[in-house]
Each structure stands twice: as C-alpha cells, then as structure tokens.
Design a protein around this motif. Structure first.
Motif, mmCIF file in Angstrom:
data_model
loop_
_atom_site.group_PDB
_atom_site.id
_atom_site.type_symbol
_atom_site.label_atom_id
_atom_site.label_comp_id
_atom_site.label_asym_id
_atom_site.label_seq_id
_atom_site.Cartn_x
_atom_site.Cartn_y
_atom_site.Cartn_z
ATOM 1 N N ARG A 64 0.844 -1.191 0.000
ATOM 2 C CA ARG A 64 0.000 0.000 0.000
ATOM 3 C C ARG A 64 0.881 1.244 0.000
ATOM 4 N NH1 ARG A 64 -4.831 1.956 4.165
ATOM 5 N NH2 ARG A 64 -5.621 3.577 2.768
ATOM 6 N N ASN A 114 -2.919 5.144 -2.876
ATOM 7 C CA ASN A 114 -4.298 4.967 -2.420
ATOM 8 C C ASN A 114 -4.999 3.808 -3.111
ATOM 9 O OD1 ASN A 114 -4.282 6.965 -0.540
ATOM 10 N ND2 ASN A 114 -5.697 8.331 -1.580
ATOM 11 N N THR A 115 -4.496 3.394 -4.238
ATOM 12 C CA THR A 115 -5.172 2.350 -5.003
ATOM 13 C C THR A 115 -4.537 0.974 -4.826
ATOM 14 O OG1 THR A 115 -3.813 2.915 -6.927
ATOM 15 C CG2 THR A 115 -5.974 3.965 -6.761
ATOM 16 N N ARG A 118 -5.832 -3.825 4.081
ATOM 17 C CA ARG A 118 -6.968 -2.925 4.249
ATOM 18 C C ARG A 118 -8.173 -3.748 4.700
ATOM 19 N NH1 ARG A 118 -6.456 1.039 -0.973
ATOM 20 N NH2 ARG A 118 -8.242 2.004 0.041
ATOM 21 N N GLU A 175 -7.045 9.938 -5.364
ATOM 22 C CA GLU A 175 -7.965 9.854 -4.236
ATOM 23 C C GLU A 175 -9.097 8.879 -4.532
ATOM 24 O OE1 GLU A 175 -7.472 11.236 -1.314
ATOM 25 O OE2 GLU A 175 -5.596 12.016 -2.091
ATOM 26 N N SER A 176 -9.553 8.189 -3.491
ATOM 27 C CA SER A 176 -10.703 7.309 -3.598
ATOM 28 C C SER A 176 -11.557 7.512 -2.356
ATOM 29 C CB SER A 176 -10.285 5.846 -3.710
ATOM 30 O OG SER A 176 -9.797 5.372 -2.473
ATOM 31 N N GLY A 181 -10.083 5.924 0.693
ATOM 32 C CA GLY A 181 -8.767 6.332 1.168
ATOM 33 C C GLY A 181 -7.661 5.469 0.678
#
Length: 335
Positions: free
Chosen positions: A224, A227-228, A308, A331-332, A335
């Motif tokens: 990680r 963000n993706t 996550r 951004e998502s 997060g």
C-alpha cells in the motif's frame, strides 16, 4: 538458453482429450546498486520452493557476476539496461515453445506460485494471466504468465515492436492498450490509451489472447504505497508480495523518480520494503520455505501494514497518475 532450466509439466487438452507436456520458466531482470546485492537472497528464497527454473536477465556486469557466483551459470543471461528487455527475453522463450512467468525483481515469494499460476490458466482456459490492482481497474505488468501459443507470441511481438518505435510510452500503459481488443474474462479492467490516432486502431489491430487477472486481493498483492494499492484477507493465502519499488538506475533524472518514497505511503515502515524483506539478520527465511504466519514480527508487520479492511465497492478508472506531492496517489472514497 535451454540448458535444462525449464521445468516440464503436463496439462489436459480438453478439446483433444489428451495430456500435453509443456515447459515452464520463471524470468526476472535485475541491475543497479540498489538491487544487485539482493540477488543471492532472491534466488535462495525461490529455491526454497523448488524454483530451479528461474532465469535472471542481468543487465549490468555487477548483476551478471553476482548471478554467476551462485553457480548454475546457465540461468544468468547478460544484457544491457532497457525496459524493452522486460518483454524481449520472454518473447525469445515463447518462440522456443516455453511458457513464461515474468516477475519483477521487487517482489517477495510467500508461497510457490506454480500451482496457482498454472492451475488458474488451466481453470480459466486462458493463455495470458496478468496481475491487477486493488482499488482501480488497471492491470499491473509486474507479474505476467505467457503461454507459448502463436497468438500470445504474435501479440507480444507487435507490442514490443510498438515500444521500440515509441520510446516515450510507459511499458504498462502499452501493455494495457494492446489488450484493448479483448476484455479480461471478468471484465474487471479498463484499457489505457497510448494514441489518439485513428491509424493506431486501423493498422495495429492485434488478435489478443484470451486473458484473465491474477487475484490482486489476497494472492498476488501489492504494497500500500498508493491509495489504489494494498490487499485484504489473511496472511496464509498470500502468494507474492509486490513492493512497487518503482525506480531504476536509468531514470534518475525523471521527474517521477523517487515519487513513491517522497509522496506516496511508506508501506508501514521507515525502511524501503526491498531492504526489509531482503536484508534480514536471521537468514532462515531465505533458507526454508517459511509461510507468512511463520515470519518474524518485522516481516509480518510489513505485510499487515498494507492490509486494508475491505476492498472498495467501486473501482477508480485506470488513468495516468497525477504526481501531486500534497495528495499521494489518486484519491478514492475509501482512502
């Protein structure tokens, strides 16, 4: 080139109702001062799973010397730095009718990938398997299984030819764009675009092999650092952990060099993940096929830092990453 390195395996030919004997090979490439010191432990970790069918494309003298020092010198292939080599050597073996699993050097094996890769290719009846992304609909060309068929070989040759003529194109963008004529089996990805010219589709209209994604959620996962990226699930199901280290010795002047380290997430550790996983004081993890649940605390925490709680319900659409130091990654909502 052959020298007894590729392993044999048998697979069912459903249409003919017979067994077919095929050959299988792992390939990576390595060069540069930040990677070469870890060649011995990369190879040792692979060998704990019986992966003697591993070839290293050594793109500088230091890498070649380090590889040859381990013995079995026939697996050490000399070369020079170029992103084209990511596809050049696999293409050579495909011409020799040898199936190839490409893996970037910035990965750590957590289980023997062979039964997962060959099993998935057989189960899905596909000739190409590609790693994916956790929270967007991109592919990731860091882990790819190529079956040595005429369609795969011709497709890869056309892709490599395009990249040779268009040196500005990112390899992963080109790889994705050349898959556009055929969606993956789950229709889970969106192809990237590398040309707005109508002539591109008119003259470069490749027959795309049947393809699917390797599981990016709990098997073939990534750190990680954006963000993706990341993973969810349990440690015992992880197969390969991709650090997404990103940088190489030849792109130090690029504006994106070191971006992950400077503006992305750190993967939960102050040290680069490459150093965390390949510079352990206790070398047991490089001598025995320890499972992630048997790792020491530092390695387990490095894995769990990228975990996550859930995968986002909606994937971001694939596109060019905006290098914004104030907003790491795209951004998502999750997060």
């Amino acid at each position: 080139v052959l020298a007894g390195i590729p392993e044999q395996y048998a697979t069912n030919q459903a249409e003919a109702g017979t067994l077919e004997v095929r050959h299988f090979l792992y390939i990576t490439m390595v060069f540069g001062s930040q990677y070469v010191p870890y060649i011995p432990r990369f190879v040792s970790r692979a060998e704990t799973f019986g992966l003697s069918n591993l070839v290293l494309f050594c793109l500088d003298d230091a890498a070649l010397d380090a590889c040859r020092a381990l013995g079995q010198t026939e697996r050490c292939v000399p070369g020079t730095p170029s992103i084209l080599n990511k596809f050049t050597l696999p293409l050579m073996y495909l011409w020799l009718k040898i199936d190839v699993f490409w893996l970037d050097f910035d990965v750590f094996l957590l289980q023997d990938p062979t039964p997962f890769v060959l099993g998935e290719a057989h189960r899905r009846s596909v000739d190409l398997l590609v790693s994916g992304s956790f929270a967007d609909d991109c592919i990731c060309s860091g882990l790819v299984f190529f079956k040595a068929t005429q369609v795969v070989t011709s497709w890869l040759l056309l892709l490599l030819s395009w990249m040779y003529e268009h040196v500005y194109t990112h390899d992963q963008q080109a790889f994705s764009a050349f898959l556009a004529n055929r969606p993956d089996e789950d229709n889970a990805t969106t192809p990237e675009a590398i040309s707005s010219s109508k002539l591109f589709k008119l003259y470069l209209n490749p027959v795309v092999p049947k393809w699917a994604l390797l599981d990016p959620i709990n098997e073939f996962v990534s750190a990680r650092v954006l963000n993706t990226t990341g993973w969810t699930g349990t440690l015992d199901k992880l197969v390969i952990f991709h650090f997404l280290h990103g940088d190489s010795e030849v792109n130090r002047d690029h504006s994106a060099y070191g971006w992950n380290a400077q503006s992305g997430f750190n993967g939960g550790t102050s040290k680069p993940l490459l150093d965390v996983f390949y510079n352990q004081t206790d070398d047991e993890v490089y001598r025995t096929a320890l499972k992630p649940t048997q790792f020491n605390n530092e390695l387990q925490q490095a894995l769990l830092a990228s975990r996550r709680a859930v995968r986002p319900k909606e994937m971001l659409h694939c596109g060019v990453l905006q290098l914004n130091p104030y907003s790491p990654g795209r951004e998502s909502a999750d997060g």
